[in-house]
Scaffold this active site. Structure first.
Site, PDB file in Angstrom:
ATOM      1  N   SER A   8       0.667  -1.144  -0.070  1.00 13.89           N
ATOM      2  CA  SER A   8       0.041  -0.078   0.032  1.00 13.89           C
ATOM      3  C   SER A   8       0.826   1.211   0.058  1.00 13.89           C
ATOM      4  O   SER A   8       1.559   1.484   0.840  1.00 13.89           O
ATOM      5  CB  SER A   8      -0.911   0.005   1.229  1.00 13.89           C
ATOM      6  OG  SER A   8      -1.535   1.230   1.385  1.00 13.89           O
ATOM      7  N   HIS A  33      -1.059  -1.286  -4.554  1.00 15.12           N
ATOM      8  CA  HIS A  33      -2.510  -0.703  -3.697  1.00 15.12           C
ATOM      9  C   HIS A  33      -2.398   0.930  -3.552  1.00 15.12           C
ATOM     10  O   HIS A  33      -1.477   1.439  -2.884  1.00 15.12           O
ATOM     11  CB  HIS A  33      -2.569  -1.380  -2.430  1.00 15.12           C
ATOM     12  CG  HIS A  33      -3.948  -1.417  -1.722  1.00 15.12           C
ATOM     13  ND1 HIS A  33      -5.019  -2.083  -1.861  1.00 15.12           N
ATOM     14  CD2 HIS A  33      -4.443  -0.352  -0.703  1.00 15.12           C
ATOM     15  CE1 HIS A  33      -6.111  -1.792  -1.428  1.00 15.12           C
ATOM     16  NE2 HIS A  33      -5.724  -0.720  -0.636  1.00 15.12           N
ATOM     17  N   ASP A  35      -4.891   3.808  -1.946  1.00 15.03           N
ATOM     18  CA  ASP A  35      -5.920   4.114  -1.133  1.00 15.03           C
ATOM     19  C   ASP A  35      -6.627   5.690  -1.505  1.00 15.03           C
ATOM     20  O   ASP A  35      -5.502   6.805  -1.218  1.00 15.03           O
ATOM     21  CB  ASP A  35      -5.667   4.189   0.366  1.00 15.03           C
ATOM     22  CG  ASP A  35      -5.233   2.854   0.717  1.00 15.03           C
ATOM     23  OD1 ASP A  35      -6.011   1.867   0.695  1.00 15.03           O
ATOM     24  OD2 ASP A  35      -4.373   2.409   1.363  1.00 15.03           O
ATOM     25  N   MET A  37      -8.849   8.556  -0.291  1.00 16.43           N
ATOM     26  CA  MET A  37      -9.930   8.924   0.953  1.00 16.43           C
ATOM     27  C   MET A  37     -10.460  10.441   0.660  1.00 16.43           C
ATOM     28  O   MET A  37      -9.836  11.240  -0.070  1.00 16.43           O
ATOM     29  CB  MET A  37      -8.989   8.732   2.026  1.00 16.43           C
ATOM     30  CG  MET A  37      -8.163   7.558   2.382  1.00 16.43           C
ATOM     31  SD  MET A  37      -7.468   7.569   4.009  1.00 16.43           S
ATOM     32  CE  MET A  37      -6.583   6.208   3.809  1.00 16.43           C
ATOM     33  N   HIS A  66      -8.520   1.434  -4.350  1.00 18.96           N
ATOM     34  CA  HIS A  66      -9.444   1.273  -3.122  1.00 18.96           C
ATOM     35  C   HIS A  66     -10.104   2.478  -2.993  1.00 18.96           C
ATOM     36  O   HIS A  66      -9.336   3.343  -2.222  1.00 18.96           O
ATOM     37  CB  HIS A  66      -8.728   0.612  -1.883  1.00 18.96           C
ATOM     38  CG  HIS A  66      -9.490   0.525  -0.630  1.00 18.96           C
ATOM     39  ND1 HIS A  66      -8.761   0.109   0.490  1.00 18.96           N
ATOM     40  CD2 HIS A  66     -10.857   0.438  -0.753  1.00 18.96           C
ATOM     41  CE1 HIS A  66      -9.844  -0.166   1.489  1.00 18.96           C
ATOM     42  NE2 HIS A  66     -11.040   0.347   0.622  1.00 18.96           N
ATOM     43  N   MET A  68     -12.193   4.777  -0.691  1.00 17.99           N
ATOM     44  CA  MET A  68     -12.882   5.153   0.668  1.00 17.99           C
ATOM     45  C   MET A  68     -13.624   6.284   0.567  1.00 17.99           C
ATOM     46  O   MET A  68     -13.260   7.263   0.996  1.00 17.99           O
ATOM     47  CB  MET A  68     -11.919   5.001   1.587  1.00 17.99           C
ATOM     48  CG  MET A  68     -11.711   3.481   1.980  1.00 17.99           C
ATOM     49  SD  MET A  68      -9.732   3.761   3.060  1.00 17.99           S
ATOM     50  CE  MET A  68      -8.872   3.542   1.380  1.00 17.99           C
ATOM     51  N   MET A 137     -11.906  -5.369   5.002  1.00 21.31           N
ATOM     52  CA  MET A 137     -10.918  -4.515   5.975  1.00 21.31           C
ATOM     53  C   MET A 137     -10.914  -4.965   7.325  1.00 21.31           C
ATOM     54  O   MET A 137     -11.673  -5.666   7.971  1.00 21.31           O
ATOM     55  CB  MET A 137     -11.995  -2.764   6.271  1.00 21.31           C
ATOM     56  CG  MET A 137     -11.878  -2.155   4.978  1.00 21.31           C
ATOM     57  SD  MET A 137     -10.310  -1.779   4.359  1.00 21.31           S
ATOM     58  CE  MET A 137      -9.618  -1.097   5.848  1.00 21.31           C
ATOM     59  N   ASP A 175      -6.828  -6.257   4.053  1.00 25.09           N
ATOM     60  CA  ASP A 175      -6.229  -4.773   4.248  1.00 25.09           C
ATOM     61  C   ASP A 175      -6.360  -4.218   5.590  1.00 25.09           C
ATOM     62  O   ASP A 175      -7.357  -3.852   5.971  1.00 25.09           O
ATOM     63  CB  ASP A 175      -7.057  -3.874   3.250  1.00 25.09           C
ATOM     64  CG  ASP A 175      -6.452  -2.679   2.878  1.00 25.09           C
ATOM     65  OD1 ASP A 175      -5.372  -2.151   3.375  1.00 25.09           O
ATOM     66  OD2 ASP A 175      -7.020  -1.720   2.163  1.00 25.09           O
TER      67      ASP A 175
END
Ligand code: DX5
Ligand code: ZN
Length: 217
Positions: A8, A33, A35, A37, A66, A68, A137, A175
């Site tokens: 990540s 990966h 993320d 957000m 991913h 979020m 998660m 994750d």
């Protein structure tokens, strides 16, 4: 199949991203990966399209993105254009999940659904035929470096049974708080993909830690 490792980028050195991406390119990692957000679905902000596009220019591994974020439907096409190979949305953020994952597949990305620690795996029953991966998660989303929630093992065992019973080819990804200590039991429980942030980038030998997560020696 052998399990996959997806380091990540959230835990990388943002002042020297190129260096860390080159390390991942050289390593045994399978995916990278990312993320995303929005400060609404989770109480944190990370990075957006310009960073994903810049990473894509130099990354040799598929981008495992991913989201979020609330209302992800607004951005599916833009993440596709930015270079995402896998696009995972949070179950809790999608009102019309079937429509969302179908659109992700229409855009020729792998479609993933992530579930928060409090969300039961049984809620995924009717979406399993339409997706490529479930991201469990194993911490509350929003921050790297948190402690793995042990109840996750039961969820993974239950999800593995659901997937096998239905004969679906859906990968199970975990994750949050993943390291070389809890990885072997996770793989035994039926996990296919390990995401790891801090355990990789805070180690003295990140490439060696990726190798250990991959080979679990
Ligand atoms: C957490 C993110 C994770 C995070 C994992 O909200 O979804 O991908 O980067 O970081 P570690 O492995 O440090 O828990
Ligand atoms: Zn993530």
């Amino acid at each position: 199949m052998d399990h996959l490792v997806s380091p990540s980028l959230l835990a990388a050195d943002f002042a020297n991203l190129q260096n860390d991406i080159m390390m991942i390119n050289r390593s045994d990692a399978d995916w990278l990966h990312l993320d995303i957000m929005d400060g609404v679905f989770v109480p944190n902000l990370s990075f957006g399209f310009p960073v994903v596009k810049a990473v894509k220019r130099i990354a040799a591994k598929p981008l495992d993105v991913h989201l979020m974020i609330i209302d992800p439907d607004r951005y599916l096409e833009r993440f596709c254009d930015a270079g995402a190979n896998n696009l995972t949305v949070q179950y809790e953020a999608c009102t019309h999940l079937n429509r969302t994952v179908t659109e992700i597949r229409n855009l020729e990305m792998k479609a993933g659904v992530a579930i928060n620690p409090h969300t039961p795996v049984s809620l995924l029953k009717n979406v399993l035929p339409y997706i490529d991966l479930v991201l469990v998660m194993t911490v509350n989303p929003g921050f790297g470096g948190q402690l793995f929630i042990k109840e996750s093992y039961n969820k993974i065992t239950e999800l593995r049974k659901m997937i096998d019973a239905g004969g679906y080819s859906v990968l199970i990804e975990v994750d949050g708080g993943i390291d070389t200590v809890n990885a072997p039991k996770l793989i035994e429980s039926g996990v296919n993909v390990l995401v790891a942030g801090n355990s990789v980038f805070s180690s003295t030998d990140p490439e060696g830690t990726i190798r250990k997560l991959k080979r679990l020696l």
